[in-house]
Motif scaffolding. Structure first.
Motif, mmCIF file in Angstrom:
data_model
loop_
_atom_site.group_PDB
_atom_site.id
_atom_site.type_symbol
_atom_site.label_atom_id
_atom_site.label_comp_id
_atom_site.label_asym_id
_atom_site.label_seq_id
_atom_site.Cartn_x
_atom_site.Cartn_y
_atom_site.Cartn_z
ATOM 1 N N TYR A 277 0.820 -1.209 0.000
ATOM 2 C CA TYR A 277 0.000 0.000 0.000
ATOM 3 C C TYR A 277 0.858 1.266 0.000
ATOM 4 O O TYR A 277 1.991 1.267 0.482
ATOM 5 N N SER A 278 0.272 2.335 -0.529
ATOM 6 C CA SER A 278 0.934 3.635 -0.497
ATOM 7 C C SER A 278 0.833 4.196 0.920
ATOM 8 O O SER A 278 0.078 3.671 1.757
ATOM 9 N N LYS B 72 -0.778 6.542 1.938
ATOM 10 C CA LYS B 72 -2.168 6.928 2.220
ATOM 11 C C LYS B 72 -3.105 5.725 2.284
ATOM 12 O O LYS B 72 -4.296 5.886 2.526
ATOM 13 N N LYS C 33 -3.620 3.395 -0.252
ATOM 14 C CA LYS C 33 -4.110 2.890 -1.528
ATOM 15 C C LYS C 33 -3.241 1.745 -2.022
ATOM 16 O O LYS C 33 -2.022 1.781 -1.909
ATOM 17 N N LEU C 34 -3.892 0.716 -2.577
ATOM 18 C CA LEU C 34 -3.146 -0.400 -3.152
ATOM 19 C C LEU C 34 -2.298 0.116 -4.305
ATOM 20 O O LEU C 34 -2.788 0.783 -5.214
ATOM 21 N N THR D 258 -6.162 11.223 6.087
ATOM 22 C CA THR D 258 -5.633 9.860 6.159
ATOM 23 C C THR D 258 -6.697 8.897 6.657
ATOM 24 O O THR D 258 -6.827 7.780 6.144
ATOM 25 N N LEU E 211 -9.132 8.176 3.729
ATOM 26 C CA LEU E 211 -8.541 7.357 2.678
ATOM 27 C C LEU E 211 -8.303 5.930 3.151
ATOM 28 O O LEU E 211 -8.581 4.964 2.429
ATOM 29 N N ASP F 224 -11.584 3.993 3.455
ATOM 30 C CA ASP F 224 -12.085 3.594 2.149
ATOM 31 C C ASP F 224 -11.306 2.406 1.593
ATOM 32 O O ASP F 224 -11.879 1.451 1.071
ATOM 33 N N ASN F 225 -9.985 2.462 1.707
ATOM 34 C CA ASN F 225 -9.163 1.396 1.156
ATOM 35 C C ASN F 225 -9.208 0.122 1.985
ATOM 36 O O ASN F 225 -8.938 -0.960 1.468
ATOM 37 N N ASN G 224 -11.530 -2.170 0.436
ATOM 38 C CA ASN G 224 -11.156 -2.738 -0.859
ATOM 39 C C ASN G 224 -9.699 -3.191 -0.845
ATOM 40 O O ASN G 224 -8.946 -2.958 -1.784
ATOM 41 N N CYS G 225 -9.305 -3.843 0.241
ATOM 42 C CA CYS G 225 -7.902 -4.204 0.412
ATOM 43 C C CYS G 225 -7.576 -5.515 -0.292
ATOM 44 O O CYS G 225 -8.462 -6.276 -0.704
#
Length: 432
Positions: free
Chosen positions: A81-82, A84, A86-87, A145, A148, A151-152, A155-156
């Motif tokens: 992940y980033s 933040k 995000k994948l 953060t 984000l 949310d992620n 959808n991990c």
């Protein structure tokens, strides 16, 4: 001296196990410049994916040795992940291939005596483990953060889930943890990797593979720097340049790659035996404005600083540089883990990273054939390749991308690489 024509082992229109049948094929020779994440991954995949009926020799060049550059002093926090949450680009493939290489390295380390590990290749790393599987914790430090990451988390990646946990659950993992928004994100499948021990073990796996081939393949570490890559032109069927930040210092590549250098200092902190308490044995590492890579109950690495446009790739850190790094990192770390103030400075290491440009897919490494870029005389032979710009995510990217470029080299076909990784050539009006 090899033929001026490329000798491709694998047809790009067939599977990687198929080979072009040529009578009395002489042994092929490949050079890999650099013994960090990129270089050792490429070497492993060249050996692994070479058709079994073909003789192959791989020479790995590095003036210091295995893990002697930025790879060997990296933080070793592994997750897809980033910052933040995000994948990352092709995170699933990168994660899968990285886990595969870790397994290969652990098997090699377990089956080899301590004497089999390369000695004196580079300065010793801080930790004594290869992989520490305790997860990573990311406190929510601001509303952006939090949004984000939440949310992620929905959808991990199935292989590395992101769990949203409250303050009580987070402090059960790490007592006295400070959570400004009373929420954190836990990645139980993430891990710490000791980069030097891992790279040494993966190189040992390469040697084991060559030994098991009964003379069909061979791999050699050559402790020598290469100032002009064209001096290798007549010796090898292909040369893969995996020199990280040193790419910018090669005479034929200076100013031709869209890379920026960034020096990062990583500090080593220890908790004195006289201090009561310790970091929990099963506690996760921490990702925040400064990360804490846990090495043990009384050993932690803290990083990292960012000094842009530095040309200093020495791993050694002066007292002044170490003091500045501590002054920058400690306040950030103590904001989420106040107990870090009890820990004492025990050393520091540094590495010079090669940072790629930001694209619509994030900061992606640079891959591709560079024959015309460096002025190779054997036009169109796909003889010289580059694999660089891994930035701060080399550990995640090296497995999958090393596999891709090894296959491209074996096939003499750059089109096997994702266009996102070769688009830098078009942007810089470089064609091969």
């Amino acid at each position: 001296m090899t033929s001026v024509f490329p000798r491709c082992l694998v047809s790009s229109s067939t599977s990687s196990s198929a080979s072009i049948s040529l009578p009395n094929r002489p042994p092929l020779r490949y050079a890999v410049l650099g013994a960090g994440f990129a270089g050792i991954s490429v070497a492993w995949h060249l050996l692994k994916d070479c058709p079994k009926e073909v003789s192959l020799s791989v020479d790995v060049y590095d003036e210091v040795g295995i893990g002697g550059g930025a790879s060997g002093v990296s933080g070793g926090l592994l997750h897809p992940y980033s910052p933040k949450g995000k994948l990352l680009w092709h995170g699933a493939e990168c994660w899968r291939e990285c886990l595969e290489l870790l397994s290969v390295a652990e098997t090699a380390a377990a089956s080899s005596s301590s004497d089999a590990v390369e000695k004196g290749d580079c300065n010793q790393g801080f930790g004594n483990f290869m992989v520490r599987r305790r997860g990573i914790l990311r406190p929510a430090t601001n509303a952006k953060t939090l949004s984000l990451m939440t949310d992620n988390a929905r959808n991990c990646l199935a292989g590395c889930v992101v769990e949203t946990i409250d303050k009580d659950a987070a402090q059960n993992l790490v007592p006295n943890l400070c959570l400004p928004l009373n929420s954190a994100f836990y990645l139980p499948g993430a891990m710490n990797v000791n980069p030097q021990r891992y790279l040494q073990a993966l190189f040992q796996a390469c040697k084991n593979s060559a030994r098991e081939s009964l003379g069909r393949t061979n791999i050699t570490l050559v402790k020598r720097s290469i100032d002009d890559v064209l001096e290798l032109e007549g010796e090898y069927d292909a040369v893969v340049i995996c020199l990280g930040s040193k790419l910018n210092f090669l005479p034929r590549l200076t100013g031709k790659l869209p890379l920026r250098t960034c020096r990062g200092v990583i500090t080593h902190l220890q908790l004195h035996e006289s201090v009561r308490g310790s970091y929990p044995e099963g506690g996760p590492s921490i990702l925040s404005d400064a990360w804490l890579a846990v090495q043990g109950p009384r050993d932690i690495h803290m990083g990292s600083t960012w000094e842009w446009q530095s040309r200093n790739y020495s791993p050694d850190v002066s007292d002044d540089e170490a003091s500045k790094a501590l002054a920058e990192l400690l306040p950030k770390a103590s904001a989420v883990y106040p107990d870090i103030d009890k820990w004492e400075f025990a050393g520091a290491r540094a590495g010079l990273r090669a940072m790629p440009p930001v694209t619509s897919h994030g900061s992606l490494p640079l891959l591709g054939c560079i024959d015309q870029l460096i002025g190779a005389t054997e036009g169109g032979s796909c003889k010289f390749w580059v694999f660089g710009g891994l930035g701060s995510r080399g550990l995640l990217y090296h497995g999958w991308l090393g596999k891709l470029i090894a296959k491209s080299v074996l096939c003499c076909n750059e089109e096997l690489l994702p266009s996102e990784l070769t688009s830098w050539k078009m942007n810089n009006r470089v064609k091969s």
